[in-house]
Design a protein around this motif. Structure first.
Motif, PDB file in Angstrom:
ATOM      1  N   ALA A  41       3.812   5.052  10.359  1.00  0.00           N
ATOM      2  CA  ALA A  41       4.178   4.972   9.156  1.00  0.00           C
ATOM      3  C   ALA A  41       5.702   4.947   8.726  1.00  0.00           C
ATOM      4  N   THR A  42       6.281   5.779   9.506  1.00  0.00           N
ATOM      5  CA  THR A  42       7.757   5.837   9.081  1.00  0.00           C
ATOM      6  C   THR A  42       8.567   4.576   9.469  1.00  0.00           C
ATOM      7  N   LEU A  43       8.047   4.211  10.825  1.00  0.00           N
ATOM      8  CA  LEU A  43       8.583   2.763  11.601  1.00  0.00           C
ATOM      9  C   LEU A  43       8.340   1.613  10.339  1.00  0.00           C
ATOM     10  N   ARG A  44       6.879   1.609  10.098  1.00  0.00           N
ATOM     11  CA  ARG A  44       6.679   0.703   8.890  1.00  0.00           C
ATOM     12  C   ARG A  44       7.785   0.605   7.793  1.00  0.00           C
ATOM     13  N   GLU A  45       7.838   1.740   7.437  1.00  0.00           N
ATOM     14  CA  GLU A  45       8.675   1.986   6.170  1.00  0.00           C
ATOM     15  C   GLU A  45      10.307   1.704   6.388  1.00  0.00           C
ATOM     16  N   ASP A  46      10.536   2.067   7.514  1.00  0.00           N
ATOM     17  CA  ASP A  46      11.902   1.646   7.925  1.00  0.00           C
ATOM     18  C   ASP A  46      12.249  -0.035   8.375  1.00  0.00           C
ATOM     19  N   LEU A  47      11.132  -0.440   8.547  1.00  0.00           N
ATOM     20  CA  LEU A  47      11.106  -1.927   9.074  1.00  0.00           C
ATOM     21  C   LEU A  47      11.139  -2.707   7.804  1.00  0.00           C
ATOM     22  N   GLN A  48      10.248  -2.285   6.710  1.00  0.00           N
ATOM     23  CA  GLN A  48      10.243  -2.938   5.244  1.00  0.00           C
ATOM     24  C   GLN A  48      11.705  -2.791   4.785  1.00  0.00           C
ATOM     25  N   LYS A  49      12.112  -1.739   4.738  1.00  0.00           N
ATOM     26  CA  LYS A  49      13.508  -1.715   4.251  1.00  0.00           C
ATOM     27  C   LYS A  49      14.665  -2.324   4.667  1.00  0.00           C
ATOM     28  N   ARG A  50      14.687  -2.524   5.956  1.00  0.00           N
ATOM     29  CA  ARG A  50      15.358  -3.537   6.849  1.00  0.00           C
ATOM     30  C   ARG A  50      15.364  -4.880   6.290  1.00  0.00           C
ATOM     31  N   GLU A  51      13.885  -5.284   6.152  1.00  0.00           N
ATOM     32  CA  GLU A  51      13.682  -6.538   5.805  1.00  0.00           C
ATOM     33  C   GLU A  51      14.149  -6.734   4.387  1.00  0.00           C
ATOM     34  N   GLU A  52      14.254  -5.991   3.665  1.00  0.00           N
ATOM     35  CA  GLU A  52      14.626  -6.118   2.199  1.00  0.00           C
ATOM     36  C   GLU A  52      16.020  -6.177   2.147  1.00  0.00           C
ATOM     37  N   ALA A  53      16.825  -5.225   3.267  1.00  0.00           N
ATOM     38  CA  ALA A  53      18.257  -5.407   3.052  1.00  0.00           C
ATOM     39  C   ALA A  53      18.570  -6.878   3.793  1.00  0.00           C
ATOM     40  N   ILE A  54      17.867  -7.236   4.745  1.00  0.00           N
ATOM     41  CA  ILE A  54      18.341  -8.537   5.305  1.00  0.00           C
ATOM     42  C   ILE A  54      18.325  -9.844   4.288  1.00  0.00           C
ATOM     43  N   LYS A  55      17.171  -9.561   3.407  1.00  0.00           N
ATOM     44  CA  LYS A  55      17.041 -10.450   2.474  1.00  0.00           C
ATOM     45  C   LYS A  55      17.854 -10.556   1.364  1.00  0.00           C
ATOM     46  N   ARG A  56      18.632  -9.087   0.878  1.00  0.00           N
ATOM     47  CA  ARG A  56      19.559  -9.163  -0.064  1.00  0.00           C
ATOM     48  C   ARG A  56      21.086  -9.604   0.510  1.00  0.00           C
ATOM     49  N   LEU A  57      21.025  -9.365   1.783  1.00  0.00           N
ATOM     50  CA  LEU A  57      22.252  -9.900   2.417  1.00  0.00           C
ATOM     51  C   LEU A  57      22.200 -11.437   2.355  1.00  0.00           C
ATOM     52  N   ARG A  58      21.150 -11.946   2.706  1.00  0.00           N
ATOM     53  CA  ARG A  58      21.127 -13.429   2.819  1.00  0.00           C
ATOM     54  C   ARG A  58      21.455 -14.078   1.069  1.00  0.00           C
ATOM     55  N   GLU A  59      20.908 -13.458   0.589  1.00  0.00           N
ATOM     56  CA  GLU A  59      21.085 -13.915  -0.914  1.00  0.00           C
ATOM     57  C   GLU A  59      22.599 -13.709  -1.325  1.00  0.00           C
ATOM     58  N   LEU A  60      23.092 -12.627  -0.990  1.00  0.00           N
ATOM     59  CA  LEU A  60      24.657 -12.419  -1.450  1.00  0.00           C
ATOM     60  C   LEU A  60      25.248 -13.454  -0.451  1.00  0.00           C
ATOM     61  N   THR A  61      25.256 -13.735   0.580  1.00  0.00           N
ATOM     62  CA  THR A  61      25.777 -14.562   1.443  1.00  0.00           C
ATOM     63  C   THR A  61      25.703 -16.192   1.035  1.00  0.00           C
TER      64      THR A  61
END
Length: 204
Positions: free
Chosen positions: A175-195
């Motif tokens: 569950a912790t790994l899934r939560e971390d993975l979801q947070k990473r995916e959201e961070a990558i998505k925001r980074l793409r939007e900014l870039t």
């Protein structure tokens, strides 16, 4: 010598001979009475018989448990081995009602807890079974003489409890790994939007 004295001398001689003839019997008479005295000595000198019987002070009879009738307990074990959990539970409960000794109650309770720990059992309740198992482990003493299968069930319950803790830890870790993975995916998505901008970030 006077003719009257010779008969007297003859009579005296006969009396003397008769006295000699009688005296051996009188001397031997005590010897015939000797055997009782010798028997008494033999009785006094006879060795006393000793029996190697256990002393009452060393008797450990009170510590031995009363015999129990394992009929219904073993019927429950047999039904459980055949996959009939309902019949097994009925036998265990009947054994618990009939045998009121603490050891018998412990045997029945550990068997019922075992049924509650089996995932395929209709009585499966992991939390209740583990709570009962921990209570029974605390109640068990070395003086209790229980059925060997009951001890195997206790050890199996300990293994089940340990396995379930490992599973819970793994599920928590996943569950912790899934939560971390979801947070990473959201961070990558925001980074793409900014870039690249919102319109180009959604492109594959």
């Amino acid at each position: 010598m006077s003719p009257f004295l010779s008969p007297l001398l003859l009579a005296g001689a006969l009396l003397g001979l008769s006295a000699c003839a009688v005296s051996p019997e009188s001397v031997e008479a005590p010897s015939q009475a000797a055997p009782p005295a010798e028997t008494d000595v033999a009785v006094r000198e006879a060795p006393q018989l000793t029996l190697n019987l256990p002393s009452q002070s060393g008797c450990d009879c009170a510590s031995k448990p009363a015999s129990r009738d394992y009929t219904f307990l073993e019927r429950g074990y047999r039904a459980l081995s055949e996959g009939d959990a309902v019949a097994a539970l009925q036998h265990f409960q009947r054994y618990k009602r009939l045998e009121l000794e603490p050891a018998a109650q412990w045997e029945a309770d550990i068997a019922i807890a075992y049924l509650g720990m089996l995932p395929d059992s209709p009585f499966y309740d992991h939390d209740a079974a583990e709570a009962t198992f921990r209570r029974l482990v605390a109640q068990f003493t070395d003086e209790m003489q229980v059925h060997p299968t009951a001890l195997l069930m206790r050890d199996s319950l300990a293994a089940f409890a340990l396995l379930n803790r490992h599973i819970s830890d793994l599920e928590s870790s996943n569950a912790t790994l899934r939560e971390d993975l979801q947070k990473r995916e959201e961070a990558i998505k925001r980074l793409r939007e900014l870039t690249l901008g919102p319109s180009r970030a959604v492109q594959p």
